[in-house]
Write a protein that holds these residues in place. Structure first.
Motif, short mmCIF file in Angstrom:
data_model
loop_
_atom_site.label_atom_id
_atom_site.label_comp_id
_atom_site.label_asym_id
_atom_site.label_seq_id
_atom_site.Cartn_x
_atom_site.Cartn_y
_atom_site.Cartn_z
N ALA A 263 0.84 -1.19 0.00
CA ALA A 263 0.00 0.00 0.00
C ALA A 263 0.88 1.25 0.00
O ALA A 263 1.98 1.25 0.52
N GLN A 264 0.34 2.26 -0.62
CA GLN A 264 1.06 3.52 -0.69
C GLN A 264 0.81 4.33 0.58
O GLN A 264 -0.26 4.27 1.17
N THR A 265 1.81 5.09 0.97
CA THR A 265 1.64 6.05 2.08
C THR A 265 2.19 7.39 1.65
O THR A 265 3.14 7.47 0.87
N VAL A 266 1.59 8.42 2.17
CA VAL A 266 2.01 9.79 1.89
C VAL A 266 2.20 10.50 3.23
O VAL A 266 1.29 10.47 4.08
N THR A 267 3.35 11.12 3.41
CA THR A 267 3.67 11.77 4.68
C THR A 267 3.93 13.26 4.48
O THR A 267 4.78 13.65 3.67
N GLN A 268 3.20 14.05 5.22
CA GLN A 268 3.46 15.50 5.29
C GLN A 268 3.90 15.78 6.71
O GLN A 268 3.10 15.68 7.64
N SER A 269 5.15 16.12 6.87
CA SER A 269 5.74 16.21 8.20
C SER A 269 5.48 17.52 8.92
O SER A 269 5.81 17.67 10.09
N GLN A 270 4.89 18.49 8.21
CA GLN A 270 4.66 19.82 8.79
C GLN A 270 3.16 20.03 8.97
O GLN A 270 2.48 20.40 8.01
N ARG B 46 -9.67 10.21 3.74
CA ARG B 46 -9.64 8.77 3.60
C ARG B 46 -10.80 8.33 2.72
O ARG B 46 -11.93 8.78 2.91
N LEU B 47 -10.49 7.45 1.78
CA LEU B 47 -11.48 7.01 0.80
C LEU B 47 -12.41 5.97 1.39
O LEU B 47 -11.97 4.96 1.95
N ILE B 48 -13.71 6.21 1.24
CA ILE B 48 -14.72 5.29 1.76
C ILE B 48 -15.12 4.29 0.67
O ILE B 48 -15.02 3.09 0.84
N TYR B 49 -15.62 4.83 -0.44
CA TYR B 49 -16.03 4.04 -1.59
C TYR B 49 -15.78 4.84 -2.85
O TYR B 49 -15.73 6.06 -2.82
N PHE B 50 -15.66 4.15 -3.96
CA PHE B 50 -15.66 4.83 -5.24
C PHE B 50 -16.42 4.00 -6.27
O PHE B 50 -16.66 2.81 -6.08
N SER B 51 -16.77 4.67 -7.35
CA SER B 51 -17.54 4.05 -8.41
C SER B 51 -16.97 4.49 -9.74
O SER B 51 -16.71 5.68 -9.95
N TYR B 52 -16.75 3.54 -10.65
CA TYR B 52 -16.18 3.88 -11.95
C TYR B 52 -17.18 3.74 -13.08
O TYR B 52 -16.84 3.92 -14.25
N SER C 299 6.67 20.28 2.47
CA SER C 299 7.31 19.01 2.14
C SER C 299 6.31 17.86 2.09
O SER C 299 5.26 17.89 2.74
N CYS C 300 6.67 16.87 1.29
CA CYS C 300 5.85 15.67 1.14
C CYS C 300 6.77 14.52 0.73
O CYS C 300 7.60 14.68 -0.17
N THR C 301 6.66 13.41 1.41
CA THR C 301 7.35 12.21 0.98
C THR C 301 6.33 11.09 0.84
O THR C 301 5.25 11.14 1.43
N TYR C 302 6.66 10.10 0.05
CA TYR C 302 5.72 9.02 -0.20
C TYR C 302 6.48 7.71 -0.30
O TYR C 302 7.70 7.69 -0.47
N ASP C 303 5.75 6.65 -0.17
CA ASP C 303 6.36 5.33 -0.24
C ASP C 303 5.56 4.48 -1.22
O ASP C 303 4.34 4.35 -1.07
N THR C 304 6.22 3.94 -2.22
CA THR C 304 5.56 3.10 -3.19
C THR C 304 6.59 2.20 -3.88
O THR C 304 7.76 2.55 -3.95
N SER C 305 6.10 1.09 -4.38
CA SER C 305 6.95 0.21 -5.18
C SER C 305 6.63 0.37 -6.67
O SER C 305 7.25 -0.28 -7.51
N THR D 223 -4.38 8.63 -2.72
CA THR D 223 -3.99 8.49 -1.32
C THR D 223 -3.46 9.83 -0.86
O THR D 223 -2.52 10.37 -1.46
N PHE D 224 -4.06 10.38 0.19
CA PHE D 224 -3.72 11.71 0.66
C PHE D 224 -2.81 11.67 1.88
O PHE D 224 -2.88 10.74 2.69
N GLY D 225 -1.99 12.70 2.02
CA GLY D 225 -1.31 12.94 3.27
C GLY D 225 -2.27 13.60 4.26
O GLY D 225 -3.42 13.88 3.93
N LYS D 226 -1.76 13.88 5.47
CA LYS D 226 -2.63 14.42 6.51
C LYS D 226 -2.83 15.92 6.41
O LYS D 226 -3.67 16.49 7.11
N GLY D 227 -2.05 16.55 5.55
CA GLY D 227 -2.25 17.97 5.30
C GLY D 227 -1.30 18.87 6.07
O GLY D 227 -0.79 18.52 7.14
N THR D 228 -1.06 20.05 5.49
CA THR D 228 -0.28 21.11 6.13
C THR D 228 -1.12 22.38 6.10
O THR D 228 -1.56 22.81 5.01
N LEU D 229 -1.37 22.95 7.26
CA LEU D 229 -2.13 24.20 7.33
C LEU D 229 -1.17 25.37 7.16
O LEU D 229 -0.30 25.60 8.01
#
Lengths: 119, 119
Positions: A1-8, B44-50, A22-28, A108-114
């Protein structure tokens, strides 16, 4: 699964100055897309800028630009000449194809930066 | 301009009630999405429809169901509302875009959100 990190969680900047989120992410995955979305107070979320992973050139949209470092899995947003209207929650987001046909995509969203721009 | 509308900006319901959140888009988009937004957790994603009558679970589908009988309308249903479903609910839709090399990606357009309080 992908993750997105906003550290601020929060940042502030003076009007007319430059700020970097800033934003970092993890994916293969090798092929994917990255986005920055902006959500002003009590207003709708809108897309600020997008970057395709297969492009080496960093995306720019007027005062907004990104620094995309694929090997480091980093995707920062630079806002130049900050304006009061830039005050908002900023979300970094990642997208890959859900299946080989590519007929639907999930963000997939990060938690946000205000970000607060001060006069 | 793409327009995504949601039936209510604010909604207050009691525990155990069945709740319907409606979303309508006017640009013939194939994809539609339901997210919930909570402070410190991002979207966070709940559901989607294509497609019409097609749906897939997102990251947090428990306690929710969806319905898509027409292309322009996507409904989120809380079968028996609980206090932990108090949240901001965002609907989004996306348009197919053919990128370089036949790659497909989607820019998501968001509605204004429904702030649901369950007491």
């Amino acid at each position: 699964a992908q993750t997105v990190t906003q550290s601020q969680p929060e940042m502030s900047v003076q009007e007319a100055e430059t700020v970097t989120l800033s934003c970092t992410y993890d994916t293969s995955e090798n092929n994917y897309y990255l986005f920055w979305y902006k959500q002003p107070p009590s207003r709708q979320m809108i897309l600020v800028i997008r970057q395709e992973a297969y492009k080496q050139q960093n995306a720019t949209e007027n005062r907004f630009s990104v620094n995309f470092q694929k090997a480091a899995k980093s995707f920062s947003l630079k806002i130049s000449d900050s304006q009061l209207g830039d005050t908002a929650m900023y979300f970094c987001a990642f997208m890959k194809a859900l299946n080989s046909g590519g007929s639907n995509y999930k963000l997939t969203f990060g938690k946000g930066t205000l970000l607060t721009v001060n006069p | 301009d793409v327009k995504v509308t949601q039936s209510s900006r604010y909604l207050v319901k009691r525990t155990g009630e069945k709740v319907f959140l409606e979303c309508v888009q006017d640009m013939d988009h194939e994809n539609m999405f339901w997210y919930r937004q909570d402070p410190g957790l991002g979207l966070r994603l709940i559901y989607f429809s294509y497609d019409v009558k097609m749906k897939e679970k997102g990251d947090i589908p428990e306690g929710y169901s969806v319905s898509r009988e027409k292309k322009e309308r996507f409904s989120l249903i809380l079968e028996s509302a609980s206090t932990n479903q108090t949240s901001m609910y965002l609907c989004a839709s996306s348009l197919k875009y053919v990128g370089q090399g036949g790659k497909l990606f989607y820019e998501q357009y968001f509605g204004p959100g429904t702030r649901l309080t369950v007491t």
